[in-house]
Scaffold this active site. Sequence first.
Site, PDB file in Angstrom:
ATOM      1  N   GLN A 149       1.261  -0.920  -2.514  1.00 20.66           N
ATOM      2  CA  GLN A 149       1.271  -1.930  -3.799  1.00 20.66           C
ATOM      3  C   GLN A 149       2.929  -2.549  -3.834  1.00 20.66           C
ATOM      4  O   GLN A 149       3.525  -1.744  -3.264  1.00 20.66           O
ATOM      5  CB  GLN A 149       0.853  -1.347  -4.849  1.00 20.66           C
ATOM      6  CG  GLN A 149       1.762  -0.136  -5.397  1.00 20.66           C
ATOM      7  CD  GLN A 149       1.253   0.677  -6.734  1.00 20.66           C
ATOM      8  OE1 GLN A 149      -0.117   0.819  -6.792  1.00 20.66           O
ATOM      9  NE2 GLN A 149       1.724   0.743  -7.718  1.00 20.66           N
ATOM     10  N   GLY A 150       2.787  -3.574  -4.257  1.00 18.55           N
ATOM     11  CA  GLY A 150       3.922  -4.480  -4.626  1.00 18.55           C
ATOM     12  C   GLY A 150       4.066  -4.920  -5.762  1.00 18.55           C
ATOM     13  O   GLY A 150       2.808  -5.391  -6.471  1.00 18.55           O
ATOM     14  N   TYR A 151       5.239  -5.437  -6.364  1.00 20.54           N
ATOM     15  CA  TYR A 151       5.270  -6.222  -7.728  1.00 20.54           C
ATOM     16  C   TYR A 151       5.529  -7.522  -7.245  1.00 20.54           C
ATOM     17  O   TYR A 151       6.442  -7.817  -6.791  1.00 20.54           O
ATOM     18  CB  TYR A 151       6.084  -5.450  -8.476  1.00 20.54           C
ATOM     19  CG  TYR A 151       5.360  -4.174  -9.125  1.00 20.54           C
ATOM     20  CD1 TYR A 151       4.360  -4.326 -10.137  1.00 20.54           C
ATOM     21  CD2 TYR A 151       5.434  -3.159  -8.258  1.00 20.54           C
ATOM     22  CE1 TYR A 151       3.775  -2.918 -10.541  1.00 20.54           C
ATOM     23  CE2 TYR A 151       4.883  -2.067  -8.633  1.00 20.54           C
ATOM     24  CZ  TYR A 151       4.152  -1.832  -9.681  1.00 20.54           C
ATOM     25  OH  TYR A 151       3.436  -0.742  -9.912  1.00 20.54           O
ATOM     26  N   ILE A 152       4.866  -8.414  -7.465  1.00 12.71           N
ATOM     27  CA  ILE A 152       5.274 -10.050  -7.364  1.00 12.71           C
ATOM     28  C   ILE A 152       6.024 -10.576  -8.530  1.00 12.71           C
ATOM     29  O   ILE A 152       6.596 -11.652  -8.624  1.00 12.71           O
ATOM     30  CB  ILE A 152       4.072 -10.775  -7.052  1.00 12.71           C
ATOM     31  CG1 ILE A 152       2.966 -10.747  -7.915  1.00 12.71           C
ATOM     32  CG2 ILE A 152       3.599 -10.448  -5.627  1.00 12.71           C
ATOM     33  CD1 ILE A 152       1.878 -11.942  -7.540  1.00 12.71           C
TER      34      ILE A 152
END
Length: 156
Positions: free
Chosen positions: A27-30
């Site tokens: 996962q990653g945060y935009i």
Amino acid sequence: MHKEIERKFLVKSDAWRGKAEPAFYRQGYIARTVDRTARIRVAGNKGFITIKIKVGPISRQEFEYEIPLQDANALLDSLAPEEILEKNRYTFNECGHVWEIDEFLGANAGLVVAEVELASEEERVALPEWVGEEVSKISKYFNSSLVQSPYGTWKK
């Protein structure tokens, strides 16, 4: 929309192991601010976009939608490698609640956190013997913070 009420704890022993098979998460945060996040996640062969908005000490409004796996991977691939968080998640029932154990990988290796979702902020929960210190309100343990300041860089 779902209201997420969640407590987080450090895990102090391996007594939980063997209760569930791991699911790999990437996962990653935009987007990230003090009180809201927008996350892209791949869990197994499914993609998700999730927006969380803080509404209480351990409560958030959660808007989560499945998106095409190809789109989720493309969004994650648009981030720098150090902006990606990877973990194995183990989910199982214990002491009358569903527990999720996140065993972090990569720059966050060595960190193991247990989460339990509650019906209200006042709900009592029996803590299994492998549960350690509560970190629900300590922001450095939030997944969105671990992307910016990985566990492996902390002075212990």
